[in-house]
Design a protein around this motif. Structure first.
Motif, mmCIF file in Angstrom:
data_model
loop_
_atom_site.group_PDB
_atom_site.id
_atom_site.type_symbol
_atom_site.label_atom_id
_atom_site.label_comp_id
_atom_site.label_asym_id
_atom_site.label_seq_id
_atom_site.Cartn_x
_atom_site.Cartn_y
_atom_site.Cartn_z
ATOM 1 N N GLY A 1 0.801 -1.209 0.000
ATOM 2 C CA GLY A 1 0.000 0.000 0.000
ATOM 3 C C GLY A 1 0.836 1.262 0.000
ATOM 4 O O GLY A 1 2.066 1.230 0.061
ATOM 5 N N ASP A 2 0.149 2.409 -0.063
ATOM 6 C CA ASP A 2 0.825 3.703 -0.150
ATOM 7 C C ASP A 2 1.249 4.207 1.222
ATOM 8 O O ASP A 2 0.481 4.123 2.189
ATOM 9 C CB ASP A 2 -0.116 4.741 -0.782
ATOM 10 C CG ASP A 2 -0.452 4.403 -2.234
ATOM 11 O OD1 ASP A 2 0.324 3.652 -2.859
ATOM 12 O OD2 ASP A 2 -1.495 4.888 -2.723
ATOM 13 N N GLU A 3 2.439 4.755 1.294
ATOM 14 C CA GLU A 3 2.929 5.349 2.538
ATOM 15 C C GLU A 3 2.011 6.490 2.962
ATOM 16 O O GLU A 3 1.546 7.284 2.140
ATOM 17 C CB GLU A 3 4.354 5.868 2.340
ATOM 18 C CG GLU A 3 4.989 6.417 3.599
ATOM 19 C CD GLU A 3 6.411 6.876 3.380
ATOM 20 O OE1 GLU A 3 6.975 7.481 4.310
ATOM 21 O OE2 GLU A 3 6.954 6.650 2.278
ATOM 22 N N GLY A 4 1.734 6.556 4.271
ATOM 23 C CA GLY A 4 0.873 7.605 4.778
ATOM 24 C C GLY A 4 -0.601 7.305 4.671
ATOM 25 O O GLY A 4 -1.438 8.124 5.060
ATOM 26 N N LYS A 5 -0.939 6.112 4.175
ATOM 27 C CA LYS A 5 -2.345 5.740 3.995
ATOM 28 C C LYS A 5 -2.592 4.297 4.422
ATOM 29 O O LYS A 5 -3.357 3.567 3.803
ATOM 30 C CB LYS A 5 -2.763 5.951 2.538
ATOM 31 C CG LYS A 5 -2.676 7.398 2.093
ATOM 32 C CD LYS A 5 -3.103 7.591 0.657
ATOM 33 C CE LYS A 5 -3.020 9.073 0.267
ATOM 34 N NZ LYS A 5 -3.438 9.307 -1.130
ATOM 35 N N ARG A 6 -1.911 3.902 5.512
ATOM 36 C CA ARG A 6 -2.008 2.517 5.981
ATOM 37 C C ARG A 6 -2.632 2.467 7.373
ATOM 38 O O ARG A 6 -2.197 3.162 8.286
ATOM 39 C CB ARG A 6 -0.630 1.861 6.034
ATOM 40 C CG ARG A 6 0.100 1.793 4.693
ATOM 41 C CD ARG A 6 1.415 1.055 4.862
ATOM 42 N NE ARG A 6 2.188 0.992 3.635
ATOM 43 C CZ ARG A 6 3.391 1.533 3.470
ATOM 44 N NH1 ARG A 6 3.962 2.196 4.480
ATOM 45 N NH2 ARG A 6 4.037 1.415 2.329
ATOM 46 N N ILE A 7 -3.639 1.604 7.522
ATOM 47 C CA ILE A 7 -4.260 1.329 8.821
ATOM 48 C C ILE A 7 -3.794 -0.055 9.248
ATOM 49 O O ILE A 7 -3.895 -1.018 8.482
ATOM 50 C CB ILE A 7 -5.797 1.350 8.715
ATOM 51 C CG1 ILE A 7 -6.277 2.703 8.199
ATOM 52 C CG2 ILE A 7 -6.434 1.024 10.062
ATOM 53 C CD1 ILE A 7 -7.735 2.706 7.769
ATOM 54 N N VAL A 8 -3.273 -0.187 10.460
ATOM 55 C CA VAL A 8 -2.766 -1.478 10.925
ATOM 56 C C VAL A 8 -3.557 -1.961 12.125
ATOM 57 O O VAL A 8 -3.942 -1.174 12.999
ATOM 58 C CB VAL A 8 -1.252 -1.404 11.267
ATOM 59 C CG1 VAL A 8 -1.017 -0.545 12.488
ATOM 60 C CG2 VAL A 8 -0.663 -2.791 11.469
ATOM 61 N N CYS A 9 -3.825 -3.260 12.139
ATOM 62 C CA CYS A 9 -4.444 -3.918 13.291
ATOM 63 C C CYS A 9 -3.502 -5.017 13.762
ATOM 64 O O CYS A 9 -3.257 -5.988 13.045
ATOM 65 C CB CYS A 9 -5.801 -4.517 12.918
ATOM 66 S SG CYS A 9 -6.591 -5.425 14.283
ATOM 67 N N LEU A 10 -2.952 -4.830 14.949
ATOM 68 C CA LEU A 10 -1.995 -5.778 15.510
ATOM 69 C C LEU A 10 -2.751 -6.700 16.456
ATOM 70 O O LEU A 10 -2.971 -6.367 17.625
ATOM 71 C CB LEU A 10 -0.906 -5.007 16.254
ATOM 72 C CG LEU A 10 0.407 -5.709 16.571
ATOM 73 C CD1 LEU A 10 1.137 -6.098 15.292
ATOM 74 C CD2 LEU A 10 1.293 -4.809 17.420
ATOM 75 N N ALA A 11 -3.192 -7.860 15.960
ATOM 76 C CA ALA A 11 -4.000 -8.786 16.768
ATOM 77 C C ALA A 11 -4.028 -10.154 16.120
ATOM 78 O O ALA A 11 -4.251 -10.269 14.909
ATOM 79 C CB ALA A 11 -5.428 -8.252 16.910
ATOM 80 N N ASN A 12 -3.798 -11.178 16.919
ATOM 81 C CA ASN A 12 -3.922 -12.535 16.404
ATOM 82 C C ASN A 12 -5.339 -12.776 15.907
ATOM 83 O O ASN A 12 -6.300 -12.175 16.387
ATOM 84 C CB ASN A 12 -3.578 -13.550 17.492
ATOM 85 C CG ASN A 12 -2.100 -13.568 17.825
ATOM 86 O OD1 ASN A 12 -1.265 -13.127 17.037
ATOM 87 N ND2 ASN A 12 -1.746 -14.069 18.996
ATOM 88 N N LEU A 13 -5.472 -13.671 14.940
ATOM 89 C CA LEU A 13 -6.786 -13.931 14.339
ATOM 90 C C LEU A 13 -7.616 -14.813 15.265
ATOM 91 O O LEU A 13 -7.750 -16.023 15.072
ATOM 92 C CB LEU A 13 -6.624 -14.583 12.962
ATOM 93 C CG LEU A 13 -5.799 -13.807 11.931
ATOM 94 C CD1 LEU A 13 -5.942 -14.425 10.551
ATOM 95 C CD2 LEU A 13 -6.171 -12.333 11.890
ATOM 96 N N ARG A 14 -8.185 -14.175 16.282
ATOM 97 C CA ARG A 14 -9.067 -14.847 17.246
ATOM 98 C C ARG A 14 -10.422 -14.132 17.242
ATOM 99 O O ARG A 14 -10.484 -12.909 17.054
ATOM 100 C CB ARG A 14 -8.473 -14.802 18.656
ATOM 101 C CG ARG A 14 -7.152 -15.553 18.808
ATOM 102 C CD ARG A 14 -6.746 -15.598 20.272
ATOM 103 N NE ARG A 14 -5.449 -16.203 20.490
ATOM 104 C CZ ARG A 14 -5.221 -17.512 20.529
ATOM 105 N NH1 ARG A 14 -6.227 -18.359 20.353
ATOM 106 N NH2 ARG A 14 -4.007 -17.988 20.761
ATOM 107 N N PRO A 15 -11.516 -14.874 17.484
ATOM 108 C CA PRO A 15 -12.857 -14.269 17.408
ATOM 109 C C PRO A 15 -13.041 -13.024 18.263
ATOM 110 O O PRO A 15 -13.707 -12.073 17.843
ATOM 111 C CB PRO A 15 -13.769 -15.416 17.873
ATOM 112 C CG PRO A 15 -13.036 -16.656 17.485
ATOM 113 C CD PRO A 15 -11.583 -16.335 17.703
#
Length: 362
Positions: free
Chosen positions: A180-194
């Motif tokens: 993706g483009d720099e300055g336009k990234r949303i991150v979610c730091l979380a294991n794939l759990r319900p």
């Protein structure tokens, strides 16, 4: 007195997760204080092994079953060899700690409760935890809901609430490159759990993406390749998000990942005190989080981030849109959150409180 303490952290695995990260952070922090610090992974190794400091003793048991005599013998020998005085057991590893205390009653056993479903404690299994708890010298809870549960059910004189802290490894090797483009990234730091409710986040991002097609969402966390994981991947495909939502699995270079992000988000339906929020703060990221667990005690709405109700994709989407369109607000929130984390969730303050718990646990 603290110099006479010899502590081993017990954790089931070293695959990235909140409890696992805390076990490693604690072991490293104690070693920095000049104490004899050890960590034992009972069942699985993982990426977090790379974050264990060189001056921390390490043991891997490769435990195969609940009562594994080979693993029990191996841990008992290690404890005797290194003259361990305190077992700090995290989550379900309390059972192995209990066995060690049966074999050597002089050991002090501390149990650290990281239970992630603190919003729904009624159905939480009580056996054998409640019965074994009479052998604990103290318990540590990562949020006040867990503390209240432990005070009510467990047979322990000393129950303590101790909030998590975050710390990055200065020796971290950069290896993950976000798309993706720099300055336009949303991150979610979380294991794939319900309980992390990635589906709610995906629904919210789907709304955002219709008007912000150049923004991307990055999901960083362990993929357990289960039914929940398949639902996430199916949603991405069915809603045409393949070129806008990216999954990376677990990444050991957390600070590098977050340095490439623009906004941090957690859309969880249940939490304790997520280390991810603290890590977002250390990297000065503006944050959107649901108001679950202790999240509302880290993020103060409209002061250092945005706090929204859980299980509602529309409010998550609205909050993301607020940050996307206002760079000034992003910068203010990121700075304010960084200052808050440094003052209230520092490694130094945490370590001193923990050492006090160790010394008082009789």
């Amino acid at each position: 007195m603290k110099q006479h303490l010899k502590i081993i952290q017990l954790i089931d695995s070293l695959t990235p997760g909140g409890a696992e990260m805390m076990a490693v952070n604690i072991a490293n922090a104690l070693a920095e204080e000049g104490m004899q610090s050890h960590i034992c992974a009972t069942r699985l190794e993982g990426d977090l092994k790379l974050k264990i400091a060189a001056n921390v003793g390490y043991l891997f048991l490769n435990k195969k079953r609940t009562i594994d005599f080979k693993a029990i013998r191996q841990l008992r020998i290690y404890i005797k060899q290194h003259q361990i005085t305190i077992i700090h057991a995290h989550s379900s590893s309390y059972f192995l700690g209990f066995i060690m205390k049966l074999l050597n009653p002089k050991l002090r056993l501390i149990w650290h409760d990281h239970f992630g479903m603190s919003e729904a404690l009624d159905p939480r299994p009580k056996f054998p935890l409640v019965w074994i708890s009479r052998f604990f010298n103290a318990t540590i809870s990562v949020n006040t809901l867990l503390l209240e549960w432990n005070q009510h059910y467990l047979k322990v004189a000393k129950n303590v609430y101790l909030q998590n802290f975050a710390n990055f490894n200065p020796q971290e090797i950069k290896q993950t490159e976000l798309k993706g483009d720099e300055g336009k990234r949303i991150v979610c730091l979380a294991n794939l759990r319900p309980q992390k409710d990635h589906l709610n986040l995906l629904k919210a991002f789907c709304i955002v993406q219709k008007v912000r097609s150049d923004w991307t969402l990055h999901l960083v966390g362990m993929d357990f390749l289960d039914a929940y994981s398949e639902k996430i991947k199916a949603y991405i495909k069915e809603h045409g998000l393949v070129n806008h939502v990216f999954l990376y699995g677990s990444c050991s270079d957390t600070s590098n990942v977050l340095a490439q992000a623009t906004i941090g988000v957690l859309a969880s339906s249940s939490e304790g005190l997520p280390v991810a929020l603290l890590e977002y703060g250390l990297m000065q990221l503006p944050v959107v989080t649901t108001n679950v667990g202790e999240c509302g005690k880290v993020i103060f709405n409209e002061q250092n981030g945005l706090v929204v109700i859980k299980e509602n994709e529309f409010v998550v989407a609205e909050a993301l849109e607020v940050l996307i369109k206002d760079e000034s607000k992003r910068n203010i929130f990121g700075t304010e959150l960084y200052e808050h984390i440094k003052v209230h969730y520092s490694k130094e303050a945490y370590t001193q409180q923990l050492i006090g718990i160790y010394c008082d646990a009789n």
